[in-house]
Design an enzyme around this catalytic site. Sequence first.
Site, PDB file in Angstrom:
ATOM      1  N   SER A 151       0.806  -1.223   0.000  1.00 24.03           N
ATOM      2  CA  SER A 151       0.000   0.000   0.000  1.00 24.03           C
ATOM      3  C   SER A 151       0.839   1.272   0.000  1.00 24.03           C
ATOM      4  O   SER A 151       0.337   2.336  -0.354  1.00 24.03           O
ATOM      5  CB  SER A 151      -0.935   0.004   1.202  1.00 24.03           C
ATOM      6  OG  SER A 151      -0.201  -0.164   2.405  1.00 24.03           O
ATOM      7  N   ASP A 153      -2.918   8.030   7.992  1.00 22.74           N
ATOM      8  CA  ASP A 153      -3.866   7.149   8.676  1.00 22.74           C
ATOM      9  C   ASP A 153      -3.086   6.257   9.637  1.00 22.74           C
ATOM     10  O   ASP A 153      -1.948   6.573   9.971  1.00 22.74           O
ATOM     11  CB  ASP A 153      -4.698   6.339   7.664  1.00 22.74           C
ATOM     12  CG  ASP A 153      -3.841   5.392   6.821  1.00 22.74           C
ATOM     13  OD1 ASP A 153      -2.647   5.207   7.135  1.00 22.74           O
ATOM     14  OD2 ASP A 153      -4.363   4.823   5.843  1.00 22.74           O
ATOM     15  N   HIS A 212       0.002   4.766   7.193  1.00 25.20           N
ATOM     16  CA  HIS A 212       0.669   5.371   6.038  1.00 25.20           C
ATOM     17  C   HIS A 212       1.035   6.836   6.258  1.00 25.20           C
ATOM     18  O   HIS A 212       0.259   7.571   6.849  1.00 25.20           O
ATOM     19  CB  HIS A 212      -0.245   5.242   4.816  1.00 25.20           C
ATOM     20  CG  HIS A 212      -0.714   3.836   4.575  1.00 25.20           C
ATOM     21  ND1 HIS A 212      -1.921   3.369   5.041  1.00 25.20           N
ATOM     22  CD2 HIS A 212      -0.109   2.798   3.979  1.00 25.20           C
ATOM     23  CE1 HIS A 212      -2.049   2.080   4.706  1.00 25.20           C
ATOM     24  NE2 HIS A 212      -0.951   1.718   4.072  1.00 25.20           N
TER      25      HIS A 212
END
Length: 350
Positions: free
Chosen positions: A31, A315, A318
């Site tokens: 991600s 978040d 990240h």
Amino acid sequence: MGPLHLLILFLFSLIPTKGSAQKTAYVFGDSLADVGNNNYLLTLLKANFPYNGIDFAGGKSTGRYSNGKNSIDFIAEQLGIASPPPYLAIASSPNNSDAFLRGVNFASGGAGIFDTTNKGQCLSFNKQIAYFSTVCSAMAEREGSIETQNHLARSIFALLIGSNDILAYLNDNGKVTPQQFVSLLVSTLQGQLKKLYNLGARKFVFVGTGPIGCSPAQRRQSKTEDCNASANFLCDLYNHAVASLLQETKSELGDLSYSFFNSSLAMLQVIQKPYDYGLTEVKTACCGLGELNAKVACTPISAHCGSRNSYLFWDFYHPTEAVSRILAAEIFEGSAPLVYPVNVRELEDL
Ligand SMILES: *[C@@H]1O[C@H](CO)[C@@H](O)[C@H](O)[C@H]1NC(C)=O
Ligand SMILES: *[C@@H]1O[C@H](CO)[C@@H](O)[C@H](O)[C@H]1NC(C)=O
Ligand SMILES: *[C@@H]1O[C@H](CO)[C@@H](O)[C@H](O)[C@H]1NC(C)=O
């Protein structure tokens, strides 16, 4: 040298040398590098909804796990190229081999070195390599295999992988020791690097894992909001093993070069002196819910901060766009012990 020679030399200098002119990157990872592959998957691991992308062009949520761009976007920017598009967005277009030659991003949120990591929810690293292999065949069919090998040898191969395997190990609270876990992980990675090499990759950029123990998700589980030392220890073990693997692989294969980025060091420097980097908040996530905004992911019903440029974390896992920009600049232009044996600018010129 006669005038004819000078003329030939002059004319020759006008021919654009494909090698130096055409920069390309192929991206593999999780991600931290996904630019939209998971949008095409039936998965819970998605980010193509607000408030993700709130600072992206048009406020668009693209599938990036960020308020804006991620570090791959900034590395591409430093290379002077467009951020390579998600493989799944271009794979089925009729003239896809044109696009393949300009670079492809295979990264997928949740991906790991082990196929078992978030199985069925993402493109595992092995799956990404399998897709890359079909990309190589398509390019070879169109350009010929010599030209394709030359193209690949000049291209940058950016790898951001391993964090999800570490998280899975932490959550599973393994039957094996951290050392056993890391050596199995890195011997799997060794096979994967060899596969990429055999397909034609020669210039690797490996972004090591950050200090996962300092993510808001991990801090939330500590009463004191401190970093989880055992999680960070695992990240250090992994980064060391990867750095050794790259060095060994280079001496074994000779014609391979790489940049290794110590993300743990880079992020710990930010955490220790946030003001030096223009940040004020390194513990709480900008977007999320619960303690440290880290109990759940960033969704349309989450709280989100206004001053996103002063937060380390977007978040619960990240980094913000602001921090991704800082990290990418270090990867591109930094020096040891942050990035070694060469930075990406030097790697590009090799
Ligand atoms: C593919 O071809 C179409 C139409 O010929 C063109 O509009 C498009 O830009 C091309 N896409 C790529 C990725 O080259
Ligand atoms: C750190 O994380 C591990 C694995 O998730 C957990 O078992 C441990 O209790 C955590 N330590 C602290 C101090 O929170
Ligand atoms: C990365 O940096 C950390 C923190 O300074 C250090 O402990 C570790 O040895 C470094 N790891 C590698 C692989 O360079």
